[in-house]
Design a protein around this motif. Structure first.
Motif, PDB file in Angstrom:
ATOM      1  N   LEU A  53       0.857  -1.186   0.000  1.00 20.90           N
ATOM      2  CA  LEU A  53       0.000   0.000   0.000  1.00 20.90           C
ATOM      3  C   LEU A  53       0.888   1.229   0.000  1.00 20.90           C
ATOM      4  O   LEU A  53       1.732   1.403   0.881  1.00 20.90           O
ATOM      5  N   SER A  54       0.721   2.058  -1.006  1.00 16.55           N
ATOM      6  CA  SER A  54       1.532   3.265  -1.135  1.00 16.55           C
ATOM      7  C   SER A  54       0.608   4.466  -0.972  1.00 16.55           C
ATOM      8  O   SER A  54      -0.367   4.612  -1.715  1.00 16.55           O
ATOM      9  N   ILE A  55       0.891   5.307   0.015  1.00 16.12           N
ATOM     10  CA  ILE A  55       0.071   6.507   0.246  1.00 16.12           C
ATOM     11  C   ILE A  55       0.950   7.730   0.033  1.00 16.12           C
ATOM     12  O   ILE A  55       2.038   7.829   0.604  1.00 16.12           O
ATOM     13  N   ALA A  56       0.491   8.637  -0.808  1.00 16.51           N
ATOM     14  CA  ALA A  56       1.246   9.864  -1.088  1.00 16.51           C
ATOM     15  C   ALA A  56       0.443  11.070  -0.612  1.00 16.51           C
ATOM     16  O   ALA A  56      -0.768  11.146  -0.837  1.00 16.51           O
ATOM     17  N   VAL A  57       1.129  11.989   0.045  1.00 10.88           N
ATOM     18  CA  VAL A  57       0.498  13.209   0.566  1.00 10.88           C
ATOM     19  C   VAL A  57       0.952  14.386  -0.291  1.00 10.88           C
ATOM     20  O   VAL A  57       2.143  14.546  -0.562  1.00 10.88           O
ATOM     21  N   SER A  58      -0.004  15.206  -0.711  1.00 16.66           N
ATOM     22  CA  SER A  58       0.273  16.341  -1.602  1.00 16.66           C
ATOM     23  C   SER A  58       0.765  17.569  -0.850  1.00 16.66           C
ATOM     24  O   SER A  58       0.242  17.902   0.215  1.00 16.66           O
ATOM     25  N   PHE A  59       1.758  18.227  -1.453  1.00 13.23           N
ATOM     26  CA  PHE A  59       2.248  19.517  -0.948  1.00 13.23           C
ATOM     27  C   PHE A  59       2.304  20.491  -2.123  1.00 13.23           C
ATOM     28  O   PHE A  59       2.792  20.137  -3.191  1.00 13.23           O
ATOM     29  N   ASP A  60       1.803  21.706  -1.909  1.00 12.35           N
ATOM     30  CA  ASP A  60       1.747  22.708  -2.977  1.00 12.35           C
ATOM     31  C   ASP A  60       2.750  23.829  -2.780  1.00 12.35           C
ATOM     32  O   ASP A  60       2.566  24.916  -3.306  1.00 12.35           O
ATOM     33  N   GLY A  61       3.800  23.576  -1.998  1.00 11.21           N
ATOM     34  CA  GLY A  61       4.789  24.611  -1.757  1.00 11.21           C
ATOM     35  C   GLY A  61       4.908  24.904  -0.271  1.00 11.21           C
ATOM     36  O   GLY A  61       4.294  24.231   0.559  1.00 11.21           O
ATOM     37  N   PRO A  62       5.707  25.908   0.094  1.00  8.05           N
ATOM     38  CA  PRO A  62       5.870  26.303   1.498  1.00  8.05           C
ATOM     39  C   PRO A  62       4.511  26.611   2.131  1.00  8.05           C
ATOM     40  O   PRO A  62       3.539  26.873   1.413  1.00  8.05           O
ATOM     41  N   PRO A  63       4.441  26.597   3.479  1.00  8.11           N
ATOM     42  CA  PRO A  63       3.142  26.713   4.162  1.00  8.11           C
ATOM     43  C   PRO A  63       2.215  27.814   3.657  1.00  8.11           C
ATOM     44  O   PRO A  63       1.036  27.549   3.402  1.00  8.11           O
ATOM     45  N   ALA A  64       2.714  29.034   3.483  1.00  8.11           N
ATOM     46  CA  ALA A  64       1.817  30.134   3.084  1.00  8.11           C
ATOM     47  C   ALA A  64       1.203  29.868   1.711  1.00  8.11           C
ATOM     48  O   ALA A  64       0.004  30.098   1.493  1.00  8.11           O
ATOM     49  N   LEU A 112       9.409  25.788  -5.220  1.00  6.48           N
ATOM     50  CA  LEU A 112       9.107  24.370  -5.008  1.00  6.48           C
ATOM     51  C   LEU A 112      10.349  23.483  -4.940  1.00  6.48           C
ATOM     52  O   LEU A 112      10.392  22.557  -4.137  1.00  6.48           O
ATOM     53  N   ALA A 113      11.367  23.747  -5.740  1.00  2.00           N
ATOM     54  CA  ALA A 113      12.560  22.890  -5.719  1.00  2.00           C
ATOM     55  C   ALA A 113      13.191  22.900  -4.319  1.00  2.00           C
ATOM     56  O   ALA A 113      13.469  21.843  -3.739  1.00  2.00           O
ATOM     57  N   GLY A 114      13.382  24.090  -3.775  1.00  2.32           N
ATOM     58  CA  GLY A 114      13.975  24.206  -2.440  1.00  2.32           C
ATOM     59  C   GLY A 114      13.072  23.627  -1.365  1.00  2.32           C
ATOM     60  O   GLY A 114      13.536  22.967  -0.433  1.00  2.32           O
ATOM     61  N   HIS A 115      11.773  23.854  -1.506  1.00  4.40           N
ATOM     62  CA  HIS A 115      10.848  23.338  -0.491  1.00  4.40           C
ATOM     63  C   HIS A 115      10.772  21.816  -0.541  1.00  4.40           C
ATOM     64  O   HIS A 115      10.698  21.161   0.508  1.00  4.40           O
ATOM     65  N   MET A 116      10.822  21.261  -1.754  1.00  6.23           N
ATOM     66  CA  MET A 116      10.802  19.806  -1.889  1.00  6.23           C
ATOM     67  C   MET A 116      12.015  19.200  -1.173  1.00  6.23           C
ATOM     68  O   MET A 116      11.894  18.202  -0.470  1.00  6.23           O
ATOM     69  N   GLN A 117      13.187  19.816  -1.333  1.00  8.81           N
ATOM     70  CA  GLN A 117      14.385  19.321  -0.647  1.00  8.81           C
ATOM     71  C   GLN A 117      14.181  19.377   0.866  1.00  8.81           C
ATOM     72  O   GLN A 117      14.504  18.426   1.582  1.00  8.81           O
ATOM     73  N   TRP A 118      13.644  20.480   1.357  1.00  4.98           N
ATOM     74  CA  TRP A 118      13.389  20.633   2.799  1.00  4.98           C
ATOM     75  C   TRP A 118      12.435  19.547   3.290  1.00  4.98           C
ATOM     76  O   TRP A 118      12.668  18.924   4.334  1.00  4.98           O
ATOM     77  N   LEU A 119      11.360  19.300   2.525  1.00  2.00           N
ATOM     78  CA  LEU A 119      10.381  18.265   2.912  1.00  2.00           C
ATOM     79  C   LEU A 119      11.038  16.885   2.975  1.00  2.00           C
ATOM     80  O   LEU A 119      10.796  16.113   3.907  1.00  2.00           O
ATOM     81  N   VAL A 120      11.869  16.584   1.987  1.00  2.80           N
ATOM     82  CA  VAL A 120      12.545  15.276   1.952  1.00  2.80           C
ATOM     83  C   VAL A 120      13.453  15.130   3.175  1.00  2.80           C
ATOM     84  O   VAL A 120      13.475  14.085   3.827  1.00  2.80           O
ATOM     85  N   GLU A 121      14.171  16.194   3.507  1.00  2.00           N
ATOM     86  CA  GLU A 121      15.078  16.141   4.663  1.00  2.00           C
ATOM     87  C   GLU A 121      14.300  16.014   5.971  1.00  2.00           C
ATOM     88  O   GLU A 121      14.715  15.302   6.886  1.00  2.00           O
ATOM     89  N   GLN A 122      13.167  16.683   6.065  1.00  2.00           N
ATOM     90  CA  GLN A 122      12.356  16.649   7.292  1.00  2.00           C
ATOM     91  C   GLN A 122      11.607  15.324   7.458  1.00  2.00           C
ATOM     92  O   GLN A 122      11.467  14.821   8.567  1.00  2.00           O
ATOM     93  N   GLY A 164      21.408  10.233  -1.942  1.00  2.00           N
ATOM     94  CA  GLY A 164      20.922   9.245  -0.975  1.00  2.00           C
ATOM     95  C   GLY A 164      19.898   9.795   0.000  1.00  2.00           C
ATOM     96  O   GLY A 164      19.423   9.083   0.883  1.00  2.00           O
ATOM     97  N   LYS A 165      19.533  11.090  -0.140  1.00  2.00           N
ATOM     98  CA  LYS A 165      18.525  11.659   0.770  1.00  2.00           C
ATOM     99  C   LYS A 165      17.135  11.114   0.461  1.00  2.00           C
ATOM    100  O   LYS A 165      16.257  11.077   1.325  1.00  2.00           O
ATOM    101  N   LEU A 166      16.931  10.729  -0.795  1.00  2.00           N
ATOM    102  CA  LEU A 166      15.652  10.165  -1.215  1.00  2.00           C
ATOM    103  C   LEU A 166      15.933   8.730  -1.644  1.00  2.00           C
ATOM    104  O   LEU A 166      16.628   8.494  -2.635  1.00  2.00           O
TER     105      LEU A 166
END
Length: 181
Positions: A53-64, A112-122, A164-166
């Protein structure tokens, strides 16, 4: 109650497919039903341990940006919490994949590129799927993305995999997913 009912219906539907031989079920979500995810995952995977079972959660950019696009104050934080809860469930269910979905739009293309990296690290997801806003949207102007910005996000994903972060795909049908990407 209504959303919980829908998730339980989805659990029955997933079970019905699994009992007929389905091996991999991917479900995209907005992450706003985080407290209802656990019973859904537990029901489906305890009854069908052979299913991935693969569940993906959507993100549309930084919080604001995310919260403005979704029109849900605090939605970004709730989506992050949903991913964290799903990741915790992986200790009990190794056949659970947890991914992120990002969609490049005019509103988020510069961040989005920078935020995606932050999300992956977090969040240490198993995968990130990058989509491009196209087709129809409530606000058509969201579709006017510069191709170079989309390419930046894709390049950032490649860099995260190389570093190797992802971890990227340790599940059935991985080759198909890689080919799709």
């Amino acid at each position: 109650g209504h959303e919980r009912g829908r998730l339980l219906d989805l659990a029955q539907l997933a079970g019905s497919f699994a009992s007929r031989g389905l091996k991999h079920l991917a479900i995209p979500t907005n992450g706003l039903v985080e407290e209802r995810m656990q019973p859904f995952v537990e029901e489906v995977l305890s009854r069908h341990p052979e299913l991935f079972l693969s569940i993906a959660v959507s993100f549309d950019g930084p919080p604001a940006i995310h919260d403005a696009i979704r029109q849900v104050p605090g939605g970004h934080a709730r989506s992050m919490e949903a991913v964290r809860r799903l990741k915790q469930l992986q200790t009990r269910f190794p056949n659970l994949g947890v991914g992120l979905l990002v969609c490049v739009t005019r509103e988020n293309q510069d961040t989005l590129a920078g935020h995606m990296q932050w999300l992956v690290e977090q969040l240490q997801p198993d995968n990130v799927t990058v989509n491009l806003a196209r087709g129809t949207a409530l606000d058509e102007s969201l579709l006017s993305v510069e191709v170079a910005r989309y390419e930046e996000v894709v390049a950032k994903k490649r860099e995260l995999i190389r570093s190797g972060k992802l971890s990227y795909f340790r599940f059935p049908l991985a080759k198909l997913a890689v080919a799709r990407d």
